[in-house]
Design a protein around this motif. Structure first.
Motif, short mmCIF file in Angstrom:
data_model
loop_
_atom_site.label_atom_id
_atom_site.label_comp_id
_atom_site.label_asym_id
_atom_site.label_seq_id
_atom_site.Cartn_x
_atom_site.Cartn_y
_atom_site.Cartn_z
N MET A 104 66.96 6.88 96.14
CA MET A 104 66.23 5.68 96.59
C MET A 104 66.61 4.30 95.82
O MET A 104 66.77 4.08 94.68
CB MET A 104 64.63 5.96 96.38
CG MET A 104 63.81 5.07 97.17
SD MET A 104 63.26 3.65 96.47
CE MET A 104 61.90 4.04 95.36
N LYS A 105 66.54 3.14 96.80
CA LYS A 105 66.95 2.04 95.98
C LYS A 105 65.41 0.90 96.28
O LYS A 105 64.98 1.13 97.15
CB LYS A 105 67.92 1.11 96.96
CG LYS A 105 69.38 1.86 96.94
CD LYS A 105 70.11 0.85 97.77
CE LYS A 105 71.59 1.51 98.08
NZ LYS A 105 71.40 2.27 99.51
N SER A 140 70.71 -4.44 104.29
CA SER A 140 71.93 -3.85 103.99
C SER A 140 71.63 -2.54 103.18
O SER A 140 72.39 -1.46 102.96
CB SER A 140 73.20 -4.43 103.39
OG SER A 140 73.52 -5.59 104.29
N ARG A 141 70.39 -2.57 102.55
CA ARG A 141 69.81 -1.24 101.77
C ARG A 141 70.10 0.10 102.01
O ARG A 141 70.51 0.98 101.33
CB ARG A 141 68.52 -1.83 101.09
CG ARG A 141 67.63 -1.38 102.34
CD ARG A 141 66.19 -1.66 101.70
NE ARG A 141 65.62 -0.95 100.79
CZ ARG A 141 64.42 -1.25 100.23
NH1 ARG A 141 63.62 -2.21 100.54
NH2 ARG A 141 64.09 -0.58 99.26
N ASP A 142 69.93 0.29 103.45
CA ASP A 142 70.18 1.81 103.91
C ASP A 142 71.43 1.82 104.31
O ASP A 142 71.78 3.21 104.69
CB ASP A 142 69.24 1.71 105.15
CG ASP A 142 67.81 1.68 104.68
OD1 ASP A 142 67.47 2.05 103.62
OD2 ASP A 142 66.70 1.25 105.47
N SER A 143 72.49 0.87 104.46
CA SER A 143 73.67 1.23 104.90
C SER A 143 75.02 1.29 103.95
O SER A 143 75.99 1.51 104.12
CB SER A 143 74.23 0.27 106.09
OG SER A 143 74.22 -1.03 105.65
#
Lengths: 138, 138
Positions: free
Chosen positions: B1-2, B102-105
């Motif tokens: 997780m970020k 962009s966190r999920d990609s």
């Protein structure tokens, strides 16, 4: 005379200047324009126009925006046509601190350059810096 | 997780995230750390440690700071030693928006690069752009 308007979505402008003043002391002729969801659009634009009109024709008005595009940017471009404004986007704390520190010593064009540079150079990837062994603390 | 921690002088961190959320919608796993003159130094550092400890060992903790140097930066460097943190300074709205978008990609290393780039590219001298005739509005 040089002045500063910081205009952003939300109350970001106000807190940017407040934080800058915590670090550098009071910043004169500095105004902040905020945009919140509950604001009345017309009143908000009038507030911006009044702020711009606080300055005289011979003044250099520096304007720092959060984003290129969006309402603050669009309203500023619309309402400063033909005026002596210097507009930077992507405002961050290093940019405002540079303005505060260098406003009295530099001509407006040069001040614009150093504020832009300070904003960009203030963005650092600390992991890369530490890997290079440059520094391990601020 | 970020996850994301934004840590600044004053309440700047809080308003940066609030403005980003006005533009991009809610940002999950995002925490803000503030530093005000009236704060108790020890309590403030404890608040930071608690915030860092909200994350697990396998998480990528992105930290965005207002400045390189100064108390937020010093406390973050002191309290994240040995942890999986990715630290950027000079935080501005484009940097946070890029993180949100962009966190999920993107994998964490790449996300760090695009956030740094977005912060820098977000800083534009609009007078130069208009002189070049590139665009005349946001």
């Amino acid at each position: 005379m040089k002045g500063l308007i910081v205009a952003t979505h939300g109350n970001l402008s106000r807190e940017l200047v407040r934080s800058a003043e915590m670090v550098a002391g009071p910043i004169e002729s500095c105004h902040t324009w905020t945009l919140n969801p509950e604001d009345n659009v017309t009143e908000n634009e009038e507030r911006m126009i009044e702020m711009i009109n606080l300055f005289h024709e011979e003044d250099d008005i520096f304007i720092m925006l959060d984003l290129f595009g969006g309402t603050p940017s669009n309203l500023i471009l619309k309402n400063t046509k033909g005026k002596n404004v210097k507009i930077l986007t992507g405002v961050n704390l290093p940019m405002i601190l540079e303005f505060a520190m260098s406003r009295d010593s530099l001509p407006a064009e040069e001040l614009m350059e150093v504020c832009e540079d300070a904003g960009k150079y203030g963005i650092k990837n600390i992991n890369k810096m530490l890997q290079k062994g440059g520094r391990n603390n601020g």
